[in-house]
Write a protein that holds these residues in place. Structure first.
Motif, PDB file in Angstrom:
ATOM      1  N   THR A   6     -56.103  33.501  46.990  1.00  0.00           N
ATOM      2  CA  THR A   6     -57.289  33.290  47.814  1.00  0.00           C
ATOM      3  C   THR A   6     -57.415  31.803  48.110  1.00  0.00           C
ATOM      4  O   THR A   6     -57.264  30.971  47.216  1.00  0.00           O
ATOM      5  N   ARG A   7     -57.677  31.469  49.364  1.00  0.00           N
ATOM      6  CA  ARG A   7     -57.721  30.083  49.805  1.00  0.00           C
ATOM      7  C   ARG A   7     -59.168  29.645  50.053  1.00  0.00           C
ATOM      8  O   ARG A   7     -59.968  30.398  50.621  1.00  0.00           O
ATOM      9  N   TYR A   8     -59.489  28.424  49.649  1.00  0.00           N
ATOM     10  CA  TYR A   8     -60.836  27.877  49.817  1.00  0.00           C
ATOM     11  C   TYR A   8     -60.758  26.490  50.445  1.00  0.00           C
ATOM     12  O   TYR A   8     -59.816  25.735  50.191  1.00  0.00           O
ATOM     13  N   THR A   9     -61.780  26.162  51.227  1.00  0.00           N
ATOM     14  CA  THR A   9     -61.860  24.811  51.784  1.00  0.00           C
ATOM     15  C   THR A   9     -62.529  23.859  50.799  1.00  0.00           C
ATOM     16  O   THR A   9     -62.214  22.671  50.761  1.00  0.00           O
ATOM     17  N   HIS A  10     -63.474  24.393  49.996  1.00  0.00           N
ATOM     18  CA  HIS A  10     -64.202  23.567  49.046  1.00  0.00           C
ATOM     19  C   HIS A  10     -64.209  24.224  47.659  1.00  0.00           C
ATOM     20  O   HIS A  10     -64.125  25.447  47.541  1.00  0.00           O
ATOM     21  N   ALA A  11     -64.341  23.402  46.636  1.00  0.00           N
ATOM     22  CA  ALA A  11     -64.470  23.914  45.268  1.00  0.00           C
ATOM     23  C   ALA A  11     -65.774  24.688  45.142  1.00  0.00           C
ATOM     24  O   ALA A  11     -66.786  24.325  45.753  1.00  0.00           O
ATOM     25  N   GLN A  12     -65.747  25.755  44.357  1.00  0.00           N
ATOM     26  CA  GLN A  12     -66.925  26.593  44.161  1.00  0.00           C
ATOM     27  C   GLN A  12     -67.695  26.164  42.901  1.00  0.00           C
ATOM     28  O   GLN A  12     -67.100  25.697  41.928  1.00  0.00           O
ATOM     29  N   SER A  13     -68.996  26.342  42.943  1.00  0.00           N
ATOM     30  CA  SER A  13     -69.856  25.859  41.856  1.00  0.00           C
ATOM     31  C   SER A  13     -69.627  26.597  40.543  1.00  0.00           C
ATOM     32  O   SER A  13     -69.920  26.070  39.472  1.00  0.00           O
TER      33      SER A  13
END
Length: 215
Positions: free
Chosen positions: A120-127
């Motif tokens: 799974t790809r993300y643009t920003h780190a998740q909290s």
């Protein structure tokens, strides 16, 4: 009367199997290995995440070795890659927990079944990600072990299952190994940590064992 006693004995025996598995799993989960940490060389950052059952390792895209990044679907805006390993049928047939059936869960736990890597790809780190500081050499080992988990075709290319992702930011790839109750999605992550020299459980089939060691 003898028949009833035999039935009771068989019931107790059957119940003892999962109970023994649970007890041994919890004991091994509590035992920590590689507990000596060197803060001086810990200049790199990775993350752990869980959906409450399933662990994933998250790496920054810039920290992926070229050989690991090669063949993975991604775009310039993707900055974090979350990777998990698990049972093929479970992954493909259970996009949400409401889709889980007894047959799927039973087959995944007790039958030797093929596996996939879920990216799974993300643009920003998740909290909700747990941040972990590691050394450059540990990061290199993690890259190596994840790469070794991918199955490849006759040309040495990663095998993408086209159109099987849950959304537009995730994909599935064929993986090596078979999922069993002794080699789970969480033990895969834990084994990578252990072989990389990072703090980990002696062995665990659970998500909480490893992630709690870093909270």
């Amino acid at each position: 009367m003898k028949t009833i006693k035999k039935i009771i004995k068989w019931i107790l025996f059957v119940l003892a199997i999962p109970a023994s598995y649970l007890i041994v799993s919890l004991i091994l989960t509590l035992i920590t290995v590689n507990n000596t940490e060197s803060k001086v060389d810990n200049t790199e950052t990775i993350y752990l995440s869980t959906n409450g059952v399933h662990l994933n390792i998250i790496l920054k895209k810039k920290d992926l070795d070229k050989s690991l990044l090669k063949g993975l679907v991604h775009s310039p805006s993707d900055n974090f890659f979350s990777l998990g390993w698990g049972d093929e049928v479970f992954y493909l047939n259970t996009p949400t927990w409401s889709d889980l059936t007894f047959r799927t869960a039973f087959n995944a736990a007790f039958l030797k079944s093929p596996s996939l890597i879920h990216l799974t790809r993300y643009t920003h780190a998740q909290s909700n990600w747990v941040e972990i500081k590691i050394s450059r050499s540990e990061l290199s080992k993690i890259n190596e072990l994840i790469l070794q988990s991918f199955s490849t075709d006759t040309n040495g290319e990663k095998i993408l299952l086209k159109g099987k992702g849950y959304s537009d930011n995730d994909d599935f790839y064929k993986a090596k190994g078979n999922y069993t109750c002794f080699k789970t999605c969480n033990s895969w992550v834990n084994t990578i940590f252990k072989k990389s020299g990072l703090k980990s459980c002696l062995w665990t089939p659970f998500d909480f064992g490893l992630i709690n060691k870093y909270k």
